[in-house]
Write an enzyme that holds these catalytic residues in place. Structure first.
Site, PDB file in Angstrom:
ATOM      1  N   ASP A  88      -1.595  -0.648   5.981  1.00 30.23           N
ATOM      2  CA  ASP A  88      -1.768  -0.265   7.340  1.00 30.23           C
ATOM      3  C   ASP A  88      -2.977   0.159   7.672  1.00 30.23           C
ATOM      4  O   ASP A  88      -3.574   0.286   8.713  1.00 30.23           O
ATOM      5  CB  ASP A  88      -0.903   0.973   7.631  1.00 30.23           C
ATOM      6  CG  ASP A  88      -1.504   2.132   6.870  1.00 30.23           C
ATOM      7  OD1 ASP A  88      -1.597   3.349   7.505  1.00 30.23           O
ATOM      8  OD2 ASP A  88      -1.647   2.114   5.896  1.00 30.23           O
ATOM      9  N   ASP A 126       0.733  -1.231   0.105  1.00 27.01           N
ATOM     10  CA  ASP A 126      -0.064   0.065   0.074  1.00 27.01           C
ATOM     11  C   ASP A 126       0.901   1.313  -0.181  1.00 27.01           C
ATOM     12  O   ASP A 126       2.044   1.128   0.250  1.00 27.01           O
ATOM     13  CB  ASP A 126      -1.104  -0.055   1.137  1.00 27.01           C
ATOM     14  CG  ASP A 126      -1.654   1.205   1.361  1.00 27.01           C
ATOM     15  OD1 ASP A 126      -2.480   1.796   0.479  1.00 27.01           O
ATOM     16  OD2 ASP A 126      -1.752   1.861   2.529  1.00 27.01           O
ATOM     17  N   ASP A 144      -7.314  -1.658   4.300  1.00 29.82           N
ATOM     18  CA  ASP A 144      -6.491  -2.853   3.563  1.00 29.82           C
ATOM     19  C   ASP A 144      -6.666  -4.364   4.287  1.00 29.82           C
ATOM     20  O   ASP A 144      -5.898  -5.218   3.755  1.00 29.82           O
ATOM     21  CB  ASP A 144      -4.898  -2.463   4.155  1.00 29.82           C
ATOM     22  CG  ASP A 144      -4.290  -1.225   3.283  1.00 29.82           C
ATOM     23  OD1 ASP A 144      -4.706  -1.130   2.191  1.00 29.82           O
ATOM     24  OD2 ASP A 144      -3.670  -0.445   3.825  1.00 29.82           O
TER      25      ASP A 144
END
Length: 622
Positions: free
Chosen positions: A515, A322, A519
């Site tokens: 995080d 990410d 996600d």
């Protein structure tokens, strides 16, 4: 050494002295049997007891049964010294193994020692009272004095200090905190007195989550551990059957041939066969290697939820990241304000800050900071957040759209696309384009090194983000990421991850590092989910298989190196133990290897394998 280990050591010393002493005196016949039984029972009574218990419960086939059968058989053949020696060296090996496991457990215990015993609250009289952390409600003001461990996650409302975070992150450099800073439980306050408002209950705080992860790690066994368990389940009865055949068939064959049966010779060889076949080296060293690897990783600030994930990490072929909060700081700052005609910087920021008033997104907070004050809540109504696109609201009775290009297109607003690097927030008022705000995110200091190290080991890197093309490509270019996908909704990330997994070569694994709460689905879908533990959301940490306690992406290549070292040790022990045992079993059946060689094949191999296993604890130089 523990009290139990010291007791075993005393028995070993006493038996060894008696055995050596008996070697120099005449011990023939019944006298010899009585004298040798003294050291034999001193050193072996617990093994005989366990073997008898296993037979009674119809589960005889373990190492205790093998040792008992071999040594009792040797005594029955008059080989008293060898029977005692086998039991003595077996107990030495067990003591050594117990000490090695204890060393690994002490390493884990250092991590487990982060659990605070109490929290301190200041009462109405200004006196500090000690209370159970479980009894502290969310929003309570607790006091943390110098030298105390922070018991519950919270925010500093008064005071400043430096914190020792090494128990959580593996980093020795203290972290400075002041009013307004978030702090996590488990850290030690080094200097100033702190007043902290708790943000979570004790059971939901970082320290509790860490301990739960470590305590439950052993329940998730790797394929290698499961293989050894299944191997031992079938192996021990098989070798007992082979020993029985070795004891019976050759004498019968000799009788048929008209020769002396030689029962004594073949019984001795069968007993030697039993000692050699004991699978202790494998049964003990493989789980110990994983246990040590998980403990070493924990000391380095990498929490692995089970050996199955440590093993999978050694086979990773692609790491998917990410962007925000993982490769970047997640600290957004307004870098440009581009108003259209009829608007100025202050007015554009004011409209955006008002529409984003109730949002907790970092971009929204950065706009509020740039505006310099909190918008008037009375002027804002009918706020509607549109997932992955932005918000729609009424500000002073006028319809306002604030979000990305997709939101503008969906609303039918003609706008000027901005190509500046960063996150672009477009603003429209009453159906008319008003301008845009460029928000930039800082790249973490170790992100470039993390991507570089992964690339050097042949691991491909991919970045998936919901951010706009310009911001995503700028970060990907700076870091050298192999592939980037942008403007993705949470469900799009899952689809992209599945595409990457399907494209992986056979046997290679895909890891995802993230995080945010958005996600969590991707972390669950990945072969290995890696969450940022210090600032990451609870949902992400729960969904992940590995947690980085300091949010440092450089810990990902370190975790890969730890897993590869651990698996190398596992395979070394498997091939070494099986190879030596097969060789000695053949030599024992042929009468070349005697009981002393059998002792080496059992105890010696176990000691060497255990010594090799505890190397997995050392990860500081990886």
């Amino acid at each position: 050494m523990s009290k139990k280990q010291k007791k075993v050591l005393r028995r070993i010393v006493i038996s060894a002295i008696l055995l050596i002493g008996l070697h120099f005196i005449n011990t023939d016949g019944r006298t010899g049997f009585v004298l040798y039984m003294i050291p034999y029972l001193i050193i072996g009574y617990d093994i005989l007891k366990k073997a008898a218990y296993g037979v009674k419960n119809l589960q005889p086939f373990d190492e205790n049964f093998l040792m008992a059968a071999a040594t009792v058989g040797a005594v029955c053949l008059g080989e008293y010294s060898e029977g005692v020696a086998v039991m003595l060296f077996y107990q030495i090996g067990e003591l050594f193994q117990s000490y090695a496991v204890g060393k690994s457990r002490r390493s884990i215990s250092e991590l487990m020692d982060i659990r605070p015993d109490c929290a301190y609250i200041e009462n109405e009289n200004g006196e500090i009272e000690s209370v159970d952390p479980d009894d502290v409600a969310v929003g309570t003001i607790i006091t943390v004095r110098p030298g105390d461990r922070i018991p519950i996650d919270g925010t500093v409302i008064e005071g400043s200090s430096s914190l020792n975070t090494s128990a959580l992150t593996g980093e020795s450099v203290p972290r400075n905190v002041a009013e307004g800073d978030a702090v996590i439980s488990g850290c030690i306050n080094l200097s100033g007195k702190l007043h902290i408002r708790t943000d979570k209950e004790f059971g939901e705080s970082t320290v509790s989550r860490i301990l739960e992860l470590v305590e439950n790690a052993g329940s998730r066994k790797s394929r290698s551990e499961n293989f050894i368990s299944r191997f031992a389940y079938y192996y021990t009865p098989a070798v007992c059957g082979l020993a029985l055949l070795l004891m019976v068939l050759p004498p019968l064959f000799n009788i048929v041939q008209g020769n002396a049966p030689g029962f004594g010779t073949w019984v001795y060889r069968a007993l030697t066969f039993l000692v050699i076949s004991c699978p202790c080296a494998l049964v003990i060293s493989i789980p110990l290697t994983f246990f040590a690897g998980i403990g070493g990783a924990g000391k380095a600030g990498v929490l692995v939820k089970g050996s199955v994930f440590l093993e999978a990490l050694s086979k990773v072929g692609t790491v998917v990241f990410d962007k925000t909060g993982t490769l970047t700081e997640g600290v957004f700052e307004v870098s440009d304000v581009l108003p259209e005609e009829g608007y100025d910087r202050e007015r554009l920021l004011g409209i955006a800050a008002a529409a984003e008033l109730y949002s907790t997104h970092p971009v929204s907070r950065s706009i509020e900071r740039a505006f310099g004050k909190r918008a008037d809540a009375a002027a804002v109504s009918d706020v509607r957040e549109i997932g992955g696109k932005g918000v729609m609201a009424r500000v002073n009775g006028r319809e306002v759209y604030v979000g990305n290009a997709v939101l503008m297109k969906d609303a039918g607003i003609i706008f000027n696309s901005c190509s500046l690097p960063g996150t672009i927030v477009y603003i429209a008022e009453e159906g008319k384009y008003a301008g845009c705000i460029v928000v930039s995110d800082r790249i973490k200091k170790n992100s470039l090194a993390a991507i570089s190290e992964l690339s050097k080991t042949g691991i491909r890197t991919v970045m998936l983000t919901g951010d706009v093309k310009s911001a995503a490509e700028a970060v990907a270019f700076e870091l050298g990421v192999n592939e980037v996908r942008y403007e993705l909704l949470p469900e799009d990330k899952v689809s992209e991850l599945e595409r990457i997994i399907d494209a992986q070569p056979q046997g290679r694994k895909t890891a995802f590092a993230g995080d945010g709460i958005n996600d969590a689905p991707v972390l669950s879908r990945a072969d290995i989910g890696i969450a940022m533990g210090a600032l990451g959301s609870d949902a992400a940490i729960e969904a992940a298989d590995i947690v980085l306690m300091d949010d440092d992406p450089l810990k990902i290549p370190k975790a890969v190196r730890i897993s590869k070292k651990c698996m190398a040790i596992v395979y070394e022990n498997i091939w070494f133990a099986i190879g030596i045992k097969i060789l000695c079993l053949i030599l024992g059946a042929m009468g070349i290897a005697d009981m002393w060689a059998a002792i080496f094949a059992d105890v010696g191999v176990m000691v060497i394998a255990v010594l090799n296993a505890i190397r997995a604890l050392s990860v500081s130089k990886l």
